[in-house]
Scaffold this motif. Structure first.
Motif, short mmCIF file in Angstrom:
data_model
loop_
_atom_site.label_atom_id
_atom_site.label_comp_id
_atom_site.label_asym_id
_atom_site.label_seq_id
_atom_site.Cartn_x
_atom_site.Cartn_y
_atom_site.Cartn_z
N ILE A 1 -11.19 -2.79 -3.32
CA ILE A 1 -10.45 -3.78 -2.74
C ILE A 1 -9.59 -4.29 -3.75
N TYR B 1 0.78 -1.23 0.22
CA TYR B 1 0.08 -0.20 -0.05
C TYR B 1 0.74 1.20 0.10
N ASP C 1 -6.54 -5.17 1.73
CA ASP C 1 -7.66 -4.16 2.47
C ASP C 1 -8.72 -3.42 1.77
N HIS D 1 -0.12 -12.24 3.66
CA HIS D 1 -1.48 -11.69 3.14
C HIS D 1 -2.24 -12.41 2.36
N GLU E 1 0.60 5.12 7.24
CA GLU E 1 -0.34 4.25 6.70
C GLU E 1 -0.81 4.73 5.34
N ARG F 1 -9.37 2.93 5.90
CA ARG F 1 -8.98 1.74 5.51
C ARG F 1 -9.64 0.77 6.37
N VAL F 2 -10.25 -0.33 5.80
CA VAL F 2 -10.82 -1.11 6.56
C VAL F 2 -10.02 -2.71 6.34
N PRO F 3 -9.50 -3.27 7.41
CA PRO F 3 -8.88 -4.61 7.14
C PRO F 3 -9.87 -5.44 6.54
N SER F 4 -9.54 -6.51 5.55
CA SER F 4 -10.36 -7.34 4.77
C SER F 4 -10.77 -8.28 5.83
N LYS F 5 -10.00 -8.61 6.86
CA LYS F 5 -10.26 -9.75 7.79
C LYS F 5 -11.49 -9.40 8.71
N ASP F 6 -11.61 -8.00 9.15
CA ASP F 6 -12.48 -7.60 9.63
C ASP F 6 -13.80 -7.72 9.19
#
Length: 1997
Positions: A647, A550, A859, A855, A571, A875-880
């Motif tokens: 995404i 990123y 995200d 990974h 970030e 930014r939202v982590p995909s796992k969340d």
């Protein structure tokens, strides 16, 4: 896979009561919420879900029970309903209405109506066996059922195994950590916390937590005999039992902390090197940190140089950059100006490794040097150094290391972090780079466009390569020209020691460019996360896996302002690319001859990997709905706004990917196109159409509407836009699932620990029970993880790291679960704090484990666009947001409404700009496999219709493009804004003009502005009318949206400044509920205010959301309260909510003002202090002339004020200082807010205590409690036995108090007589030899010993603890044996201890106390009654969040305060001597000016920061007190960083004007001004007036002469009488037999003293001193008195705030001038080194190796001579004459060296003074160890002499010489530890044989000769008396050596050579040759003359 139950109603109930129902399946129960006051029907309408892992069997049973709920008693069962699930299993959905049965199985009239649904497996989850279903720790699962768990029989307290009371709420049920609404969701934000505990259970309308006291009562009443120590509590913050779980927690901290530069300082001390490999070297050490290099000086011809040089490197960089810098230490041989020298060996580690050490440092550790060029070489020597890394605000404690001898144990003190083996091996790190995808355009140059126009060629505009940086080395792949999807298949190989001391590998894709290469994206691999060092651990391994990168946004500009995001700082705000790579490590076998020994980085080709190795391509579906977009910053402008979700590159329409790659991904990327097409079409019922599903990734642009002057909002009212994106990724969900399970366990643990801390902070009862509950949840969560993760399928694409990580995570969590269970049983009230720390460690470990290094799905980014420009992002982590059928694996925000705050990208987000919210979004997100997408809308608030595109109209699972909400509820929000405290200072006055702005949905309102305060009490009710919320009513009740409160500072001009922000959830009342307790009216609570990442105060407020029913607003509770007419339309907070007040009196002690700075350039002249609290206040008297006397004339004033009963709600007290100028003007000087009055509250003693006097038993108990007495007597006398505390190592202290001097003498004599042997005599220095320094060094020893014992004790305790934890999980039996062992050890230790001091402490030296910190920290800043308040002015700076408080301090107010409820009990005011003017401040000294003699003793400074270019400093002392300014410039100490000053200074001062003492250390410079190194400030006034009596420290013993003379003008008995009088203590009464009584204590001690003539006298002083040294034991008046001491103060430099610049050891004595004058100052001048002379006679050598070949004969021989010198004095080296031509290695010399030197006995160092170079101005003093070096050499005439061998003897400890040459062996050097050692300073004369050693080719030590020598040490005086000559000269000449005849030089004595060489050996040969020659000559002559004669004869001439 799950079983869902919807419990609708229960009807036909009898009577009126509160109802509750419980549903149980497979041992897991859920409770409904309590329905209050139901009559015949209870409408529960709740849904429960049991995630099941194994298929449900048709004969399993579901059970539902309905109870009448009681708050106090057990719930009464109404009836039960049981259902066999056969039909459910067959049909999948069943609705049932049926009657209940009672206890006797007979039907009753009550019936229940339910619906059950069952979702079966979809084949993606492995099987579990039944028993593992949800390991809930029920009583039976606990091995021995020792304690009932909270889940059973706890809260209801009935007998074990009976029904669980609803109090359990659903805490453990399926661990649905998010089924908490209301305040629980916010526990992190301190919501629902500080309400007074008595309301706790009333407050909540359901039985979440019973009050702890009730519990105790109930437990006792019902006789279940629960020990209070085993009870555990479920969450305190779980507010409702069954909560809709539609919202997740917002994140409160706004600012990314990474990427921001900070100050760091790396300090390295190079002490010495040992065992360097090489012959006769001249080593230099190079210290390199990052790019900077510094060198030590060069030491000549030594393999063990001693440097002791200190280097400092300063940096200002972001933490990530700092911690990746490499520290490299290399030793270089013979470097000089002309040549760079050759590298001997080097050592490297990264800064991060040092920073993670305890105290951020390595101290006195040995670095192992190895040769990076040659892997096979082995070790090249050791380098001893200290390395410390200090960030801002870290303070480093220099350990006073126990004793230097330990550090000679090199192996035990290696410079390696714990857990790294000392034998590190070489290893190869293979980093394979396969390919990359999705690169951005990197070349928008004009040329490219021109090219395109001309030729029409459209190449990819990027030339990527990959660069890998590791341990200071770089490797690069080749450049792939113009390719968005480069293929490399190359591997980069690093060779590095393993385990490496560098934590991170940096992998960067770069774009090659002719001008400069730029980074495209960066990724760091943390080696700790991809390896495990345990016994079952694994080497670092990674992949092959994709790594997502990123960075900045993808639109290419020439000057990218966010370029550093691509470098990995901060970030990333956008997806840049993904890279397929792998990593492997191979440990090298260096013995293998084939091995390539180079350590250069190599780049090789690597085989490519199969396309499917990273997992099967799957189609993922991402859905999002925008429910609200408010608080949009108005700076953006009012152009239409839309949101884009991406995404990876999917969904990115502006600057996303080029098309072709999308296709490739869609085809599965593995060439099997047909199959993947099939895959897509097989997705359920859409058939073809879904193939056409085109992603919609951004909302429609909408014009924003105005909310208020700062913010817009978007009109997302009933219509909510949606987005959906299809994307293709390798299916590696398992990785994320495991991480999610661990994250959830960690979140839950964190929330629990926050609860516990909050309970401790607000002093709620029984926090330990809550901690037990937390640990219980943790252990069940861990077991759950083990069962869930175990079913991991073994599909082909799992990498080695996946397998190993899973194994290690399962091991760790299983372990953690067991430890938590054990820990839970150890939690008691008193062990609470320690256990809490251990639980915090669990949390860190969990967070570390949960971070997945490989990974998978990138995200998700949500961008707000205005006018097609990107403005702000989240930014939202995909796992969340990843979906799973198993609840625990689901992302924490999946299918939930999440509040997102958008922020500015990159650097723009730093500082105040980034703190303003760019937009607040309520957003719903769901990400999962496309084939699982049927319930993607399940979590949305109900009550909507879907709007789809035309193509998807009639397809059920086609995603909508917007949602239309049909249901709308209307509410009124009431915000009760009471007050805020400790706010941020936003104005230059140091105050603010705060107002609060409350946002709810799209409305906002402000409170009024209160001027000039940091603690505003607004007391204002804000009413928001007609708040419209969309969705079902019942969901609103449990889960209202959040309220945002922002605090601003009003400015007269310009925009208001942002001061902080917090969130809250309102308490909701639906229109059908009553406004009555327990929920209403709501209580005020504290909300933490954040500003960026730092806290900025608290807000005290309450919020309620009231539904407006059909009857309109008239139904709402009236707003009643005192209507303030004068406040106009402003409504105050109503009565039920505002706190209950009582009358308090606040007394203020005004003492004085200090150090006031100028205000607007004018000096403060007539200051006054205004005190204000809760609207009332008092003013001090005016100081008429601040310069003359800054104290107040009236000391005590008071005012009365109404304060809340609840102390936690007390408002702050404000102190403001104003300067009264002419014409009635006032200027604010500075202010201080005392945020908590708690420490000033006076609580009158309990009456009960007074009635205790009735019985003696009680009385003694009370006294013993109050005073911690040693022993009590019925009479109330307490004899304090003066056995001092167990002495530390110095056993002799026992004698001190009991024996009189006379007995000591006897003891001494006894010892001398009985000791026998030589040691005792020389140990016993004469009394006159002792000086202050003897005392000081003895004390330092004691301090080190104490530290060592503390460390040992701590380590032992920790070990024991760990043992207990580890053992506890395996059963209790073993524990007992184990814990016995340490005790035995202790006994042994104790027995062995006394022998040690016997030797050490013959002369019992009196000691002082050495504090290794400031005295203030030890005695609580001497604020026992006089407090110092810093006055602040000026804004708090925003650079780095912290313009240090120091810079804002404009002065100090001295005083105190006392707060108490008003009528005080009479007995206090009636006490004798009570002066009403002083109120509570009785017995205060007067504050009139007083003259004092201040005596400052400066002992020494350590570790000063170098100030000169040469890395040294020339320090001197400067002292400033008031007008006195002493600069001791002429006594500077040259080139020293550890100077010993040993000086005292007397200064006369007048308090209060001159009370701040500044002691500074300056660096002397020949030219220019002197630089400040550092300074320390001491407030003398507080010390002077303190009850701890810090004027003159109390010695350990009283003596009237010698080095320990009593320094105080008052004798101990006078001091004691004075203290007794002041403290109103009865005494002192001196009695016979050495007893003294003070109050009710009796002390004993010696009564005689000896004067200098040895005369004995009677005295009470020893007794009085005994009392003073135990003054803290005296009841009421006692406190610890300051002992005789030396304190260590850090030196600070204002230019480098917060970073220590060295330390100063010193102390201060103060004597009032109106008392008798004190004696002269103690002499602490540094010890002068003593002059010695060392005479070394070299008698003979033997077995010296032979170097030379003879010219004539080829025989081996050596021309031997011996060279000697004392370390540090190489230039004074002395050589013997040469013993030529030794054929046997024997040499005879009889040669004397003489070395005069100066020696410091105490420090065992030689002192040398010499100029560093010819340019030095003055000589520098060095202290170096006393070491004698002897070397043996072979003399050569025409070439350099050859070095043969050497020995170095440490004169303090060296092996005794061997008697004969035969007995002399290599052992004497290698095996020093076991040999008897001697010290020349004790033996004076030593003779013997010692070996010479050198290293051979293989680096092994070998003997190269032996020397017979005699060492003789004389003092300078002795040497003068018996002089001796150098070499063999007079006086006392040595005889000439008797050398064999062969020893001479051939070209000086040719004849002798002939005689020896020729005559002896070749006599006959020569004779023969001579004869032969004669013969030849004769023949020649014959032949020569023959012809002539012949002719003569013939011719007859």
């Amino acid at each position: 896979m799950a079983l869902l139950l919807q419990l609708r109603t229960a009807s036909g109930l009898r009577g009126r009561a509160d109802r509750i129902a419980k549903a149980a399946f497979r041992g897991l129960s859920f409770y409904t919420r309590v329905l209050e006051n139901c009559e015949d029907e209870a409408r529960f309408d709740e849904t429960f879900r049991w995630p099941v892992a194994s298929n449900i069997d048709g004969n399993e049973i579901l059970e539902i029970q309905v109870f009448n709920y009681s708050k106090v008693f057990t719930n009464r069962l109404i009836g039960t309903f049981r259902m066999v699930l056969q039909k459910v299993v067959e049909e999948g959905q069943v609705e049932v209405t049926d009657t209940l049965i009672d206890d006797n199985n007979s039907a009753i009239q009550t019936s229940i109506s339910i619906e059950i649904r069952y979702q079966a497996l979809d084949g993606t989850v492995g099987t579990w066996n039944d028993k593992e279903f949800l390991e809930i720790p029920s009583v039976h699962s606990e091995g021995d059922g020792r304690y009932p768990l909270e889940t059973d029989s706890l809260l209801s307290g009935h007998r074990r195994g009976s029904d669980i009371s609803p109090g359990k709420s659903n805490q453990q049920s399926a661990e649905r950590s998010f089924r908490r609404a209301g305040k629980g969701v916010f526990s992190a934000m301190k919501l629902g916390k500080t309400r007074p505990s008595k309301d706790d259970h009333r407050k909540q309308d359901e039985p979440a937590v019973l009050e702890a006291e009730d519990l105790d009562r109930k437990a006792v009443r019902q006789g279940c005999g629960l020990e209070p120590d085993t009870i555990s509590l479920a969450s305190v913050t779980a507010v409702t039992t069954n909560v809709s779980n539609k919202r997740s927690k917002p994140d409160i901290k706004m600012e990314p902390s990474a990427g921001r530069p900070m100050d760091y300082q790396v300090s390295v001390t190079i002490i010495e090197a040992r065992q360097l490999v090489g012959l006769n070297m001249d080593p230099v050490v190079c210290v390199e940190v990052g790019e900077e290099k510094k060198y030590t000086s060069m030491k000549e011809s030594t393999n063990c140089p001693y440097y002791n040089e200190y280097f400092v490197f300063d940096f200002h960089v972001p933490p990530d950059v700092m911690f990746d810098k490499i520290i490299k230490l290399s030793v270089i041989h013979s470097k000089n100006l002309l040549r760079s020298g050759t590298l001997v060996g080097s050592f490297k580690m990264d800064v991060g490794t040092v920073y993670t050490q305890p105290e951020h440092q390595f101290y006195h550790k040995w670095a192992i040097l190895s040769d990076p060029e040659d892997l096979t070489a082995g070790l090249k020597g050791y380098l001893k150094c200290d390395i410390a890394v200090v960030g801002k605000g870290d303070n480093i404690k220099t350990p006073h290391k126990a004793n230097e001898t330990d550090e000679d144990d090199i192996e035990g003190n290696l410079l390696l972090p714990d857990g790294v083996p000392p034998e590190r091996q070489w290893a190869r790190f293979y980093i394979k780079i396969y390919r990359a995808e999705g690169l951005p355009r990197m070349n928008a140059s004009i040329m490219a466009n021109v090219k395109k126009a001309l030729i029409g060629e459209n190449k990819d505009l990027v030339d990527p390569y990959v660069q890998v940086v590791f341990a200071g080395q770089k490797g690069k792949t080749s450049v792939q020209k113009s390719s968005y999807e480069p293929l490399w298949n190359e591997q980069i190989v690093f060779t590095e020691m393993f385990p490496p001391l560098c934590k991170r590998i940096k992998i960067q894709i770069r774009d090659s460019d002719k001008v400069n290469d730029v980074a495209i994206g960066t990724h760091f691999i943390d080696l700790r996360k991809i390896s495990n060092e345990g016994d079952k651990g694994f080497l670092p391994t990674f992949g092959p896996a994709w790594v997502n990168m990123y960075g900045s946004t993808r639109n290419y500009t020439l000057m990218d302002e966010h370029q550093e995001l691509n470098e990995g700082l901060g970030e990333g705000v956008s997806f840049r690319a993904r890279l397929l790579m792998s990593l492997a490590v191979e440990i090298l076998d260096t013995t293998n001859p084939e091995i390539n020994s180079s350590t250069e980085v190599q780049v090789e080709q690597a085989p490519s990997v199969a396309d499917n190795c990273t997992g099967k391509m799957e189609e993922f579906f991402l859905f999002g709905a925008f429910l609200e977009a408010t608080m949009i910053d108005r700076k953006i402008g009012d152009k239409p706004i839309n949101f884009e979700v991406t995404i990876g590159n999917y969904g990115n329409q502006i600057d996303g990917m080029t098309k072709p790659t999308l296709r490739r991904k869609k085809e599965g990327g593995d060439g099997q196109e047909e199959e993947s097409e099939l895959l897509q079409n097989s997705s359920e019922d859409e058939g073809d159409e879904d193939g056409e599903l085109v992603s919609v990734s951004s909302s429609q642009p909408v014009k924003p509407l105005v909310t208020d002057r700062n913010y817009f909002h978007l009109p997302y009212f009933e219509k909510k836009p949606c987005i959906y994106i299809k994307s293709w990724w390798q299916d590696q969900r398992r990785r994320l699932y495991n991480a999610n399970i661990m994250d959830k366990i960690a979140d839950k643990l964190e929330e629990g620990l926050n609860d516990v801390q909050e309970m401790i902070k607000t002093e709620k009862p029984h926090p330990e029970r809550r901690l037990r509950g937390v640990l219980e949840e943790l252990s069940s969560g861990c077991l759950r993880f083990v069962t869930l993760a175990d079913k991991d399928q073994h599909h082909s694409s799992r990498t080695r790291l996946d397998r190993e990580r899973l194994k290690s995570c399962m091991r760790e969590l299983e372990n953690m679960g067991q430890q938590a269970t054990t820990l839970r049983s150890q939690v008691k009230k008193n062990t609470m704090k320690d256990k809490l720390k251990l639980a915090q460690n669990f949390l860190q470990k969990l967070r570390f484990l949960a971070d997945e290094p490989q990974h998978t799905i990138p995200d998700i980014f949500i961008w707000m666009m205005s006018n097609n420009k990107r403005i702000a992002y989240a930014r939202v982590p995909s796992k969340d947001i990843l979906y799973s059928i198993v609840d625990e694996e689901m992302g924490k925000d999946c299918a939930k409404v999440k509040t997102l705050f958008l922020k500015l990208p990159g650097k723009r987000g730093f500082g105040p700009a980034g703190w303003t919210v760019q937009a607040k979004m309520e957003m719903y997100l769901w990400l999962g496999l496309n084939k699982q997408r049927k319930d993607f809308l399940s979590g949305l608030p109900c009550g909507f219709e879907e709007k789809k595109t035309a193509r998807g109209q009639n397809l059920p699972s086609f995603p909508p493009i917007s949602l239309l909400y049909t249901k709308k509820q209307v509410f009124q929000l009431r915000a009760h804004m009471y007050q805020a405290r400790s706010l941020f200072a936003a104005d230059s006055s140091g105050l603010s003009d705060p107002f609060a702005r409350v946002f709810f949905i799209s409305q906002s309102q402000c409170t009024e502005v209160l001027n000039e305060t940091l603690c505003p009490t607004w007391d204002q009710l804000l009413v928001f009318d007609n708040v419209e919320l969309y969705g079902e009513a019942h969901e609103m009740r449990d889960d209202p949206p959040i309220i945002v409160i922002e605090i601003y500072d009003q400015d007269t001009v310009g925009k208001a400044d942002f001061m902080g922000r917090t969130f809250a959830k309102p308490v909701v009342k639906m229109s059908d509920e009553h406004y009555c307790p327990p929920r209403f009216p709501p209580q005020l609570e504290y909300y933490q205010i954040y500003r960026g990442n730092s806290t900025a105060g608290d807000l005290l407020a309450a919020f309620e959301l009231l539904q407006i029913g059909p009857g309109g607003k008239s139904d709402l509770p009236p707003i009643d309260g005192p209507t303030d007419m004068d406040r106009g339309p402003i409504l105050p907070v109503p009565l039920g909510i505002r706190p209950v007040l009582s009358k308090y009196r606040v007394e203020i002690l005004f003492w004085g003002l200090r150090d006031l700075k100028r205000v607007n350039l004018a000096q403060v002249d007539r200051p006054r202090v205004d005190i204000e609290c809760a609207g009332k206040g008092v003013q001090s008297s005016l100081i008429q002339n601040y310069k003359k006397n800054p104290n107040f004339s009236t000391l005590v004033k008071w005012f009365e004020v109404d304060l809340p009963e609840n102390e936690l709600l007390h408002p702050p007290l404000n102190i403001r200082v104003v300067d009264c100028r002419a014409f009635g003007r006032y200027t604010l000087v500075g202010s201080h807010a005392v945020s908590s009055l708690r420490k000033f509250i006076y609580r009158p003693p309990d009456k009960k205590a007074q009635h205790w006097n009735m019985t003696a038993k009680h009385l003694n108990g009370y006294l013993a409690m109050a005073n911690g007495a040693h022993r009590s007597r019925p009479t109330g006398e307490i004899v304090v036995n003066m056995e001092p505390e167990v002495p530390i190592k110095k056993m002799e202290t026992m004698v001190k108090l009991e024996a009189s001097e006379e007995e000591k003498e006897k003891k001494k004599k006894k010892k001398k007589g009985g000791g026998g042997g030589e040691e005792v005599e020389e140990e016993e220095p004469d009394e006159s030899m002792l000086d202050w320094w003897s005392k000081y060094f003895a004390s330092i020893e004691t301090m080190k010993e104490q530290l060592r014992q503390q460390e040992a004790a701590a380590a032992e305790a920790e070990e024991k603890e760990e043992m207990e934890i580890a053992e506890g999980s395996k059963g209790q039996g073993k524990n007992k044996e184990k814990s016995k062992a340490p005790k035995d050890d202790k006994k042994k230790k104790q027995q062995s201890a006394p022998e040690l001091p016997e030797k050490k402490n013959k002369q019992k030296i009196d000691e002082l106390k050495v504090f290794n910190k400031e005295l203030e920290t030890e005695f609580d800043n001497f604020e026992d009654w006089l407090h110092t308040f810093n006055l602040l002015r000026g804004k708090i700076g925003d650079n780095d969040d912290n313009a240090t408080e120091e810079e804002r301090i404009v002065g100090r107010f001295k005083g105190s305060m006392c707060v108490y409820k008003v009528p005080l009990p009479d007995d206090i005011t009636k006490e004798a001597g009570y002066d009403p003017n002083f109120g509570m401040f009785q017995g205060i000294p007067s504050n009139d000016p007083i003259n004092v003699l201040v005596r400052v003793y400066i002992v020494r400074a350590t570790d000063l920061h170098p100030a000169d270019i040469n890395g040294k400093a020339d320090p001197y002392i400067a002292i400033k007190l008031g007008k006195t300014d002493i600069k001791d410039k002429e006594n500077y100490i040259s080139k020293q960083l550890n100077p010993v000053f040993g000086k005292s200074f007397d200064i006369e001062a007048t308090f209060p004007m001159e009370s701040m003492l500044t002691v500074a250390v300056y660096d002397w410079d020949l030219v220019g001004t002197d630089d400040l190194i550092g300074e320390t400030k001491i407030d003398l006034e507080n010390r002077y007036y303190s009850k701890h009596r810090a004027t003159c420290g109390v010695s350990q013993t009283y003596s009237i002469h010698g080095y320990n003379t009593w320094r105080d003008p008052m004798k101990p008995s006078q001091i004691l009488s004075k203290l007794c009088k002041e403290g109103k203590v009865d005494g002192p009464h001196f009695g016979p037999g050495g007893r003294v009584k003070v109050a009710n204590r009796v002390f004993t001690g010696p009564t005689e003293i000896e004067d200098e003539n040895g005369q004995k006298k009677q005295t009470d002083e020893h007794l009085a001193l005994t009392v003073l040294r135990h003054w803290e034991d005296i009841p009421r008046a006692g406190c610890k008195l300051v002992p005789e001491h030396v304190e260590t103060r850090p030196l600070l430099n204002p230019d480098k705030p917060g970073i220590e610049q060295g330390r100063l050891e010193m102390w201060v004595d103060m004597f009032p001038m109106d008392m008798p004058a004190p004696g002269p100052a103690i002499d602490i001048s540094p010890r002068k080194p003593k002059k010695y002379e060392l005479r070394v006679i070299v008698w003979n050598t033997d077995e010296v190796i032979l170097e030379d070949d003879d010219y004539f004969t080829g025989e081996k021989s050596s021309d031997i001579f011996v060279r000697g010198w004392l370390k540090g004095q190489q230039e004074d080296k002395q050589d013997t004459d040469v013993h030529y031509h030794s054929l046997t290695g024997e040499g005879n010399f009889n040669w004397r060296y003489i070395f005069p030197f100066d020696y410091l006995m105490a420090e065992e160092k030689i002192v040398i003074s010499k100029k560093e170079s010819m340019f030095s101005w003055d000589e520098t003093e060095y202290k170096i160890p006393a070491r004698l070096t002897l070397q043996v050499w072979d003399a050569d005439h025409f070439s350099a002499d050859d070095f043969l061998g050497a020995i170095e003897l440490d004169l303090n400890r060296f092996p005794r010489g061997a008697k004969t040459s035969k007995q002399c062996s290599l052992e004497m050097v290698t095996n020093e530890a076991e040999l008897p050692m001697v010290s020349i300073f004790k033996q004076k004369r030593v003779k013997g044989w010692w070996p010479f050693v050198a290293r051979d080719e293989n680096d092994e030590l070998e003997i190269t000769g032996k020397v017979e020598a005699e060492l003789h040490l004389l003092t300078a005086e002795e040497a003068e008396k018996s002089p001796a000559g150098l070499a063999r000269n007079e006086p006392d000449p040595l005889e000439k050596p008797n050398r064999p005849d062969t020893s001479f030089i051939w070209f000086l004595n040719p004849l002798k050579s002939i005689k020896y060489l020729i005559c002896t050996r070749y006599k006959w040969l020569i004779i023969k040759i001579v004869l032969a020659l004669l013969l030849l000559i004769m023949i020649a002559l014959f032949l020569y003359s023959m012809p002539g004669y012949m002719v003569k004869k013939l011719l007859g001439a």
